[in-house]
Design a protein around this motif. Structure first.
Motif, PDB file in Angstrom:
ATOM      1  N   LEU A 164       1.094  -0.944  -0.090  1.00 47.58           N
ATOM      2  CA  LEU A 164      -0.087  -0.048  -0.030  1.00 47.58           C
ATOM      3  C   LEU A 164       0.796   1.092   0.102  1.00 47.58           C
ATOM      4  CD1 LEU A 164      -2.276  -1.154   2.755  1.00 47.58           C
ATOM      5  CD2 LEU A 164      -3.452  -0.696   0.079  1.00 47.58           C
ATOM      6  N   SER A 199       0.893   4.203  -2.912  1.00 45.76           N
ATOM      7  CA  SER A 199       0.568   5.585  -2.964  1.00 45.76           C
ATOM      8  C   SER A 199       1.718   6.525  -3.020  1.00 45.76           C
ATOM      9  CB  SER A 199       0.189   6.178  -0.496  1.00 45.76           C
ATOM     10  OG  SER A 199       1.362   5.642   0.063  1.00 45.76           O
ATOM     11  N   ASN A 200       2.490   5.619  -2.957  1.00 46.44           N
ATOM     12  CA  ASN A 200       3.809   6.860  -3.090  1.00 46.44           C
ATOM     13  C   ASN A 200       3.744   7.467  -4.449  1.00 46.44           C
ATOM     14  OD1 ASN A 200       6.111   7.494  -1.271  1.00 46.44           O
ATOM     15  ND2 ASN A 200       5.315   6.059  -0.043  1.00 46.44           N
ATOM     16  N   PHE A 227       1.107   7.172  -6.236  1.00 49.39           N
ATOM     17  CA  PHE A 227       0.440   7.933  -6.956  1.00 49.39           C
ATOM     18  C   PHE A 227       0.901   9.604  -6.462  1.00 49.39           C
ATOM     19  CE2 PHE A 227      -2.763   5.295  -6.796  1.00 49.39           C
ATOM     20  CZ  PHE A 227      -3.628   5.418  -7.640  1.00 49.39           C
ATOM     21  N   MET A 228       1.387   9.750  -5.298  1.00 45.73           N
ATOM     22  CA  MET A 228       1.869  10.919  -5.237  1.00 45.73           C
ATOM     23  C   MET A 228       3.719  11.842  -5.349  1.00 45.73           C
ATOM     24  SD  MET A 228       0.757  13.027  -2.949  1.00 45.73           S
ATOM     25  CE  MET A 228       0.582  14.174  -1.865  1.00 45.73           C
ATOM     26  N   GLU A 239      -3.894   8.862  -3.047  1.00 46.46           N
ATOM     27  CA  GLU A 239      -2.966   8.690  -2.617  1.00 46.46           C
ATOM     28  C   GLU A 239      -3.417   8.035  -0.559  1.00 46.46           C
ATOM     29  OE1 GLU A 239       0.585   9.131   0.466  1.00 46.46           O
ATOM     30  OE2 GLU A 239      -0.966  10.213  -0.116  1.00 46.46           O
ATOM     31  N   TYR A 240      -4.340   8.983  -0.697  1.00 43.88           N
ATOM     32  CA  TYR A 240      -4.053   9.060   1.469  1.00 43.88           C
ATOM     33  C   TYR A 240      -5.190   7.780   1.393  1.00 43.88           C
ATOM     34  CZ  TYR A 240      -2.287  13.586   2.598  1.00 43.88           C
ATOM     35  OH  TYR A 240      -1.544  14.512   2.898  1.00 43.88           O
ATOM     36  N   TRP A 241      -6.299   7.459   0.311  1.00 35.91           N
ATOM     37  CA  TRP A 241      -6.972   6.190   0.594  1.00 35.91           C
ATOM     38  C   TRP A 241      -6.477   4.926   0.564  1.00 35.91           C
ATOM     39  CZ3 TRP A 241     -11.860   5.792   1.991  1.00 35.91           C
ATOM     40  CH2 TRP A 241     -12.616   6.353   1.990  1.00 35.91           C
ATOM     41  N   LEU A 242      -5.040   5.384   0.548  1.00 35.53           N
ATOM     42  CA  LEU A 242      -3.891   3.982   0.544  1.00 35.53           C
ATOM     43  C   LEU A 242      -3.038   4.270   1.863  1.00 35.53           C
ATOM     44  CD1 LEU A 242      -2.764   3.479  -3.282  1.00 35.53           C
ATOM     45  CD2 LEU A 242      -4.363   2.092  -1.982  1.00 35.53           C
ATOM     46  N   ALA A 243      -2.160   5.430   1.520  1.00 31.62           N
ATOM     47  CA  ALA A 243      -1.254   6.020   2.966  1.00 31.62           C
ATOM     48  C   ALA A 243      -1.642   5.822   4.058  1.00 31.62           C
ATOM     49  CB  ALA A 243      -0.684   7.233   2.130  1.00 31.62           C
ATOM     50  N   GLN A 257       8.325   4.245   4.569  1.00 30.37           N
ATOM     51  CA  GLN A 257       8.295   5.202   4.323  1.00 30.37           C
ATOM     52  C   GLN A 257       8.831   6.262   2.951  1.00 30.37           C
ATOM     53  OE1 GLN A 257       7.441   8.867   4.003  1.00 30.37           O
ATOM     54  NE2 GLN A 257       6.413   8.843   2.161  1.00 30.37           N
TER      55      GLN A 257
END
Length: 113
Positions: free
Chosen positions: A6, A10-11, A13-14, A43-47, A68
């Protein structure tokens, strides 16, 4: 493993949200900011779940943060080379080695067991 997976996605996306707009310098800043916010939303929905799962699985907040950062550096390194056409140099390798050292220190208590 779910935490690492995850955090990696997320990274992706970010990194796209923060640096993808550099390929579109002709677009107005307000447009790229809005698009970046839209990407960062996902990204927040994964991080957030990644950190919650990791914390509830026994990782400390410090361990999650260092994990991270290492993932971020790896993802960004690939993005900078592939998407932006930048070259990696010796100082990038040095920075990565410092993060590997930070990872070893932050996870030292896990290695004792």
């Amino acid at each position: 493993m779910p935490t690492i997976l995850l955090l990696t996605v997320s990274n992706l996306f970010m990194t796209l949200a923060w640096y993808g707009h550099l390929k579109f310098t002709g677009k107005p800043l307000w447009i790229v900011v809005l698009v970046s916010w839209g990407i960062a939303f996902f990204e927040y929905w994964l991080a957030v779940p990644a950190n919650r799962i990791g914390y509830m699985s026994g990782f400390s907040a410090g361990q999650l943060k260092v994990m991270q950062e290492v993932i971020t550096l790896l993802v960004f390194g690939v993005f900078a080379v592939v998407a932006l056409g930048e070259k990696l140099r010796w100082n990038h390798a040095g920075a990565f080695l410092c993060l590997v050292g930070a990872t070893a220190f932050i996870f030292a208590d896990k290695l004792k067991a």
